[in-house]
Scaffold this motif. Sequence first.
Motif, PDB file in Angstrom:
ATOM      1  N   LEU A 308       0.833  -1.196   0.000  1.00 28.03           N
ATOM      2  CA  LEU A 308       0.000   0.000   0.000  1.00 28.03           C
ATOM      3  C   LEU A 308       0.875   1.257   0.000  1.00 28.03           C
ATOM      4  N   ARG A 309       1.920   1.212   0.790  1.00 25.79           N
ATOM      5  CA  ARG A 309       2.850   2.350   0.805  1.00 25.79           C
ATOM      6  C   ARG A 309       3.609   2.467  -0.514  1.00 25.79           C
ATOM      7  N   ARG A 310       4.104   1.334  -1.031  1.00 20.90           N
ATOM      8  CA  ARG A 310       4.899   1.379  -2.255  1.00 20.90           C
ATOM      9  C   ARG A 310       4.055   1.733  -3.470  1.00 20.90           C
ATOM     10  N   ASP A 311       2.775   1.430  -3.406  1.00 18.65           N
ATOM     11  CA  ASP A 311       1.921   1.775  -4.534  1.00 18.65           C
ATOM     12  C   ASP A 311       1.836   3.284  -4.714  1.00 18.65           C
ATOM     13  N   LYS A 312       1.839   4.019  -3.618  1.00 17.58           N
ATOM     14  CA  LYS A 312       1.834   5.484  -3.706  1.00 17.58           C
ATOM     15  C   LYS A 312       3.134   5.978  -4.358  1.00 17.58           C
ATOM     16  N   VAL A 313       4.261   5.370  -3.976  1.00 16.29           N
ATOM     17  CA  VAL A 313       5.542   5.733  -4.587  1.00 16.29           C
ATOM     18  C   VAL A 313       5.524   5.405  -6.074  1.00 16.29           C
ATOM     19  N   TYR A 314       4.985   4.235  -6.400  1.00 16.79           N
ATOM     20  CA  TYR A 314       4.925   3.817  -7.797  1.00 16.79           C
ATOM     21  C   TYR A 314       4.075   4.771  -8.633  1.00 16.79           C
ATOM     22  N   GLN A 315       2.928   5.181  -8.103  1.00 17.03           N
ATOM     23  CA  GLN A 315       2.054   6.096  -8.837  1.00 17.03           C
ATOM     24  C   GLN A 315       2.736   7.445  -9.065  1.00 17.03           C
TER      25      GLN A 315
END
Length: 723
Positions: A308-315
């Motif tokens: 969930l945290r890394r998805d924000k970075v990815y986006q």
Amino acid sequence: MAAESCEEMSGNGVPEESPAMDVTEAAPPPPEALEENGGAASTPEGPTEPDDYSTGLEAASEQGDLPADFERLWKAAHDNPQDFPNWTDLLQYCEHEGHTAAYRRALEAFLARYPLCYGYWKKFVDLERRDGDNDKAEEVCIRGLQAIPLSVDLWIHYINLLLGTLDMNLPDSAVRIRSVFENGVASCGLDFHSDRLWDLYVEWEKEHGNVKNAAAVLDRALRVPTQLYSTHYDKFKAHLNNNPPKDVLPSEEYEELRATCRQSQKAKRAEQAQEADEERPPGEEEPATPEGTDSEELMQKIRDQVLLRRDKVYQDNEGEVRKRWNYEDAIKRPYFHVRPLDRLQLRAWHSYLDWEIAELNKDTRESSQDPNQESTEESEITTQRQDSPAVQGDHRVRILFERCLIACALYEEFWTRYIQYLEPQSVQETRAVYRRACQVHLPNKPNIHMQWATFEERHGDLNEARRVLEALEKARPGLAVVRIRRAALERRAGRLDQSEALLREAVAESKERPTLHAFYSIKLARLLLKVARNPDGARTVLQEALEISPDNDKLHLNLLDLESSAEPGASPEAVQECVTRALAAPLTPQTKLLLSQRGLQFTEEYSNSIKSVLSVYEAHQKLLDELGGTKREAENGDEDPEKTSKTDDSSSAAAAAAAAAPASSASHVPITTPPPPVMATDPSAQAGYGAYSSWYQQPQYGGYGGYGYQNAWNYNQSYYPPS
């Protein structure tokens, strides 16, 4: 990518032996090996001089018999070092013959002139390795990375060299490999095409069982906008699912997520237990749960929170990639080659740089308006500034400039733009870029060398400014503007004798070229007159120059100007001598009339005798009679009919106004009217002088108040003799 020979290059500039290579070239150097901002710790001294070629040929001969055609090909490259095909022919021949000494010498000379050709650095490394000298191979690889630190392919080649030569059973070997990986990603990790280096780093950590290090590298790659950005996220998710979170995540993050998930899990269990108590038979107790153990359900919750945290970075990173995608797609030749780039490619680089700098300026404004920054502790402020968007944006701008200066290394405009960006931030970094541009890539471009000299003078290093100009004059002998810059530098430094000596030397050396000799003579005379206050010396210089170039009108005009402005008092005789000399010289009729007119004007203004005025006037009238026909025809031919009619109309109107004026005003004598006749004076002479008095004030002859002089010294007219 670096340029290769036509036979070895595919359509997109990639060596056919390694089709997987895509882009990559120079930017900020490895932190341990290079100076700041891409300047090599030991910068090549530019193109190899002829003596170096001869020395190289002799050294190669001493190590064995040279191949049959080596000397011929070597001489062709030596005689015309700007011809790239000559070099590739020499290198291909040496490689085909397999002569190590000859091939080594050819590569040394070639890479000193074209250091951005990363493919030949790889060939050089392989040559030394085949020769059994791994230390030499490593040294060559480091030199290549100093010259082109943005080359992903060269970094990978260096790492593979170390993996093949180091004893990995030694503990220091792994530390060294990891250090090289870190230097590589620091130098070119922000390149849009740096994915292969990141992937190699991750796989190496996995092979050595460093699961947590591999995850940390993937975590860093997730924040870099690269061409294959999505594959890094996929690999991170697979790595997280295949390993326990405790072995993958940093300890702080794992403990934080574990505590949060356990708290959530306990709350959920308490709610479930309350419901179960209501349904449990009387006397039956709740089953005990072992403390300190993490269930698979808890591990999955931790993984979900991590993603969930890394998805924000990815986006966020995907948004950065989308911003850059069109700019990257417009760049068709990101590697170096001597062939010119078309206008679309040059415009694409300029547009990309414009956008990246605009993004940096936007980040800088936003960070400066952050209200939380004022309330932060000093140590935290330092950390914040180091990791701020403005600092990261500046690093991206520099990376992009360095990438640009690989494809556009032979274009002066991009070096100048990079220098203008860097100079407000760091003098040393700017100096390093000047050194790279002038000593390696643009050794024969005078403008950027003179900019470098001006930069050094502005920052107080006069010796370096002198050295730059002297080196340029040695490389481009006979370039007048360089000698003038050198003389001006010495004059500003207070070394007037040295400035005069430079100009006198130029005058003496240019006697076989009259136009150039006249140019230097005028500059020297101006220095002597205006700065050294030596009019006699200036007069001598101009007179000697006229002996060589009697038909040079600028020399005559400057000498006349010198004589007419002499202090404490100008000599009418000297002025008339100048005019007489000019009238006897092979000058154009227009020039002779101009010089005669100036002599007449000077006599009118400064002569103490009316007889001398009339004498000069009569001489001028005689010249007009001799040359005036040509002059009048030219003037009549240049006249505009509309202007002529307007002039006639205004003349008629003036005549009508004069006729209608009151009789009382008729007695008024205008200032241009000649004085009344004097006894014993020839009336015809008086009439002629009066006619002159009104004639010489006409605008087409320069006017009385403003002679219409040209700038006699040509100081602001960029008077440079034709080459």
